[in-house]
Design a protein around this motif. Structure first.
Motif, PDB file in Angstrom:
ATOM      1  N   CYS A 195       0.871  -1.034  -0.050  1.00 17.65           N
ATOM      2  CA  CYS A 195      -0.039   0.099  -0.064  1.00 17.65           C
ATOM      3  C   CYS A 195       0.789   1.426  -0.109  1.00 17.65           C
ATOM      4  CB  CYS A 195      -1.005  -0.007   1.304  1.00 17.65           C
ATOM      5  SG  CYS A 195      -2.233  -1.439   1.043  1.00 17.65           S
ATOM      6  N   ARG A 238       2.237   1.617  -3.565  1.00 22.04           N
ATOM      7  CA  ARG A 238       1.185   2.285  -4.494  1.00 22.04           C
ATOM      8  C   ARG A 238       0.968   3.762  -4.116  1.00 22.04           C
ATOM      9  NH1 ARG A 238       1.061   1.887  -8.840  1.00 22.04           N
ATOM     10  NH2 ARG A 238       1.269  -0.403  -8.477  1.00 22.04           N
ATOM     11  N   TRP A 277      -4.120   5.256   0.393  1.00 19.63           N
ATOM     12  CA  TRP A 277      -3.123   4.155   0.630  1.00 19.63           C
ATOM     13  C   TRP A 277      -2.362   4.441   1.745  1.00 19.63           C
ATOM     14  CZ3 TRP A 277      -3.860   0.198  -2.510  1.00 19.63           C
ATOM     15  CH2 TRP A 277      -4.621   0.416  -3.552  1.00 19.63           C
ATOM     16  N   SER A 295      -1.925   1.476   4.661  1.00 20.30           N
ATOM     17  CA  SER A 295      -0.749   1.070   5.258  1.00 20.30           C
ATOM     18  C   SER A 295      -0.616   1.159   6.793  1.00 20.30           C
ATOM     19  CB  SER A 295       0.412   1.917   4.604  1.00 20.30           C
ATOM     20  OG  SER A 295       1.589   1.467   4.803  1.00 20.30           O
ATOM     21  N   PHE A 314      -8.040   2.073  -5.786  1.00 22.22           N
ATOM     22  CA  PHE A 314      -7.821   2.025  -4.235  1.00 22.22           C
ATOM     23  C   PHE A 314      -9.331   1.412  -3.707  1.00 22.22           C
ATOM     24  CE2 PHE A 314      -9.238   3.979  -0.001  1.00 22.22           C
ATOM     25  CZ  PHE A 314      -8.283   3.288   0.794  1.00 22.22           C
ATOM     26  N   ALA A 366      -9.241  -2.254  -4.529  1.00 25.44           N
ATOM     27  CA  ALA A 366      -8.622  -3.114  -3.711  1.00 25.44           C
ATOM     28  C   ALA A 366      -9.135  -3.279  -2.160  1.00 25.44           C
ATOM     29  CB  ALA A 366      -7.097  -2.641  -3.331  1.00 25.44           C
ATOM     30  N   LEU A 420      -4.917  -8.080  -0.614  1.00 25.10           N
ATOM     31  CA  LEU A 420      -4.519  -6.694  -0.669  1.00 25.10           C
ATOM     32  C   LEU A 420      -3.223  -6.292  -1.167  1.00 25.10           C
ATOM     33  CD1 LEU A 420      -5.461  -3.705  -0.103  1.00 25.10           C
ATOM     34  CD2 LEU A 420      -4.555  -3.968   2.108  1.00 25.10           C
ATOM     35  N   HIS A 463      -3.475  -6.649  -4.952  1.00 25.80           N
ATOM     36  CA  HIS A 463      -4.431  -5.628  -5.762  1.00 25.80           C
ATOM     37  C   HIS A 463      -3.331  -4.324  -5.767  1.00 25.80           C
ATOM     38  CE1 HIS A 463      -8.490  -6.919  -6.829  1.00 25.80           C
ATOM     39  NE2 HIS A 463      -8.148  -7.977  -5.951  1.00 25.80           N
ATOM     40  N   ALA A 464      -2.730  -4.249  -4.845  1.00 28.08           N
ATOM     41  CA  ALA A 464      -1.932  -2.941  -4.749  1.00 28.08           C
ATOM     42  C   ALA A 464      -0.937  -2.908  -5.741  1.00 28.08           C
ATOM     43  CB  ALA A 464      -1.434  -2.861  -3.157  1.00 28.08           C
ATOM     44  N   TYR A 511      -4.433  -4.108 -10.569  1.00 23.01           N
ATOM     45  CA  TYR A 511      -4.269  -2.691 -10.451  1.00 23.01           C
ATOM     46  C   TYR A 511      -4.322  -1.886 -11.728  1.00 23.01           C
ATOM     47  CZ  TYR A 511      -2.594   1.728  -9.227  1.00 23.01           C
ATOM     48  OH  TYR A 511      -2.435   3.096  -9.005  1.00 23.01           O
TER      49      TYR A 511
END
Length: 497
Positions: free
Chosen positions: A50, A53, A62, A66, A185, A188, A227, A230-231, A236
């Motif tokens: 995160c 990203r 993000w 995180s 975002f 995710a 997650l 996806h990040a 993404y």
């Protein structure tokens, strides 16, 4: 090379799960110790993904994700220390607090729109902080300093279920009305929140008493791997289109968005009523006041936007002067006011000579520059607050001079003509040694002299007469419906017919 990188990224969650499974399978009596390392590494990996990203595309959302992952990793670290070194069978106070607090930044990121002003977001942050405090109080009331009483497990499970459900609902709602920029975002977070809701419910209600180091630990790490994938992974870069939804749905979400954090705060306050009524009441009051303050700030912003839209709706975007709509409103107002008195009302219709030929020769960009310059010159000659210079349409302008007699109106009109000619804007055509010139028609009316439409038509007729007479001149036309005025001949180079 890029294709290979995507394959490696997609394979990382599978490799992580495989490594965790093999560690549990072959660790034997050290299974709990080994599994704790994987349980901590998963949210840390998600936090790093995160942050990465956010570093690449902007930290909005993000960074909060995180931070949430690090809170969860801290809770698991505290659980590991309590379990392996302090001989505490279940989670201690610190770990339970961190598990709950991990949801606070997520709720803030999902419930507080990024396009709100900083004052509104500050209120959202304060409400999220109050939510975290209530979670802390709730945990403190449910568990002892070193051990969770068996009778409170159900209450803790309910608290976690409520938090996880709110996070999942927030993520789904925001994903359904996503914009192109925020789609990665919210996609995710939706995938993560839904899977976390399911996996946490399974662990809390089915394996609540199962010791660490078993196969159920694989379920715990799954949401964090999703997650992270996806990040930084292939999902993404795909499906970044904005949501296609009914026109009313985004408005409903926008209108109801301010309720998300206060409602969560109220829900937690309700859970606290039987443990600490005073703090529960304080939570309800905080939610109400916070929502009221937030609504007030948003309302002030809406008023500012409405005022700005009203201002823009009355001004021409190209020249910056009043537009046709504003001209019609002011003329109607001045005309109605003239019925109550005898002050004259003067209308000037102004047209740039040979403007079409100018556009054909120099292009529309130069034509736009000339329109702005002419508009500025005309405005500089109408110096009273009551005077209005407006763009009437195309290369035509209109000037309203209230309370101005015909002689002074002719002087102002001639000043405008001379000012534009003095600009020396190249035209390449027409009279005036190849510079841009204007023609002006004047109409003057006293109270009840004529109808407003005929008043405007008279100014138009005067303008067309100036055009037919050779352009670059001021003409005042008298009709049976308008009082005749004496011809005025200025000493400058222009002509008034």
């Amino acid at each position: 090379m890029r294709h290979g990188s995507r394959i490696i990224t997609a394979a990382l969650p599978v490799l992580f799960l495989a490594g965790h499974a093999f560690s549990i399978l072959f660790a034997g009596e050290h299974g709990a110790k080994v599994s704790f390392a994987w349980l901590i590494a998963a949210p840390v990996l998600a936090a790093a993904a995160c942050f990465y990203r956010g570093w690449k595309d902007g930290f909005e959302g993000w960074l909060a994700a995180s931070l949430a992952m690090l809170c969860w990793a801290g809770g698991m670290t505290s659980t590991m220390i309590a379990t392996l070194f302090l001989d505490i069978v279940r989670e201690d106070r610190l770990s339970m607090l961190l598990y709950v607090l991990y949801g606070v930044p997520l709720i803030f990121a999902l419930a507080s729109p990024s396009d709100e002003k900083w004052q509104v977001r500050l209120v959202d942050a304060a409400l999220a902080a109050a939510l975290g405090y209530l979670y802390y109080v709730h945990v403190g009331k449910l568990i002892s300093q070193s051990r969770t009483p068996a009778e409170t497990i159900g209450a803790l499970q309910l608290m976690f279920d409520v938090e996880n459900l709110f996070i999942a609902l927030f993520a789904i709602i925001r994903f359904m009305v996503r914009t192109r920029e925020r789609a990665p975002f919210f996609r995710a977070m939706t995938a993560y929140a839904v899977i976390y809701l399911i996996s946490a419910g399974y662990i809390n209600h089915v394996h609540a008493l199962t010791p660490y180091g078993g196969w159920s630990d694989l379920v715990v790490v799954l949401p964090f791997l999703i997650l992270a994938w996806h990040a930084i992974g292939a999902p993404y870069r795909k499906g970044l289109e904005p949501a296609v939804s009914a026109p009313a749905w985004p408005r409903i979400v926008r209108a109801g968005g301010p309720l998300l954090i206060p409602v969560t705060l109220l829900a937690v306050s309700v859970l606290l009523v039987s443990y600490d009524p005073i703090i529960a009441i304080g939570g309800c009051v905080t939610a109400s006041l916070g929502y009221g303050l937030r609504t007030t700030l948003v309302q002030l912003r809406n008023f500012e936007e409405q005022d700005e839209l009203a201002r823009l709706s009355h001004f021409d975007a190209l020249t910056g002067i009043a537009n046709r709509r504003r001209f019609d409103e002011v003329l109607a107002s001045e005309w109605a006011r003239r019925r109550e008195g005898a002050e004259p009302l003067v209308l000037l219709m102004v047209d740039i000579d040979h403007f079409k030929l100018l556009n054909d020769e120099f292009g529309h960009a130069v034509g736009d520059q000339h329109l702005r310059a002419v508009a500025a010159a005309l405005s500089g000659c109408a110096r009273r607050d009551s005077d209005l210079v407006a763009r009437y349409g195309g290369e035509e302008f209109a000037v309203i001079l209230s309370g101005t007699d015909p002689f002074d109106a002719a002087v102002i009109a001639e000043r405008m003509r001379a000012s534009v000619e003095a600009l020396g804007l190249p035209s390449g055509v027409g009279a005036g040694a190849g510079v841009v010139t204007i023609s002006i028609g004047i109409a003057c009316a006293h109270a009840l002299d004529t109808e407003m439409a005929r008043f405007v038509s008279s100014a138009d007729a005067a303008l067309y007469e100036a055009k037919r007479s050779g352009r670059n001149r001021v003409t005042r036309k008298s009709t049976a419906h308008l009082r005749a005025v004496d011809t005025f001949s200025p000493s400058t180079g222009g002509r008034v017919a």
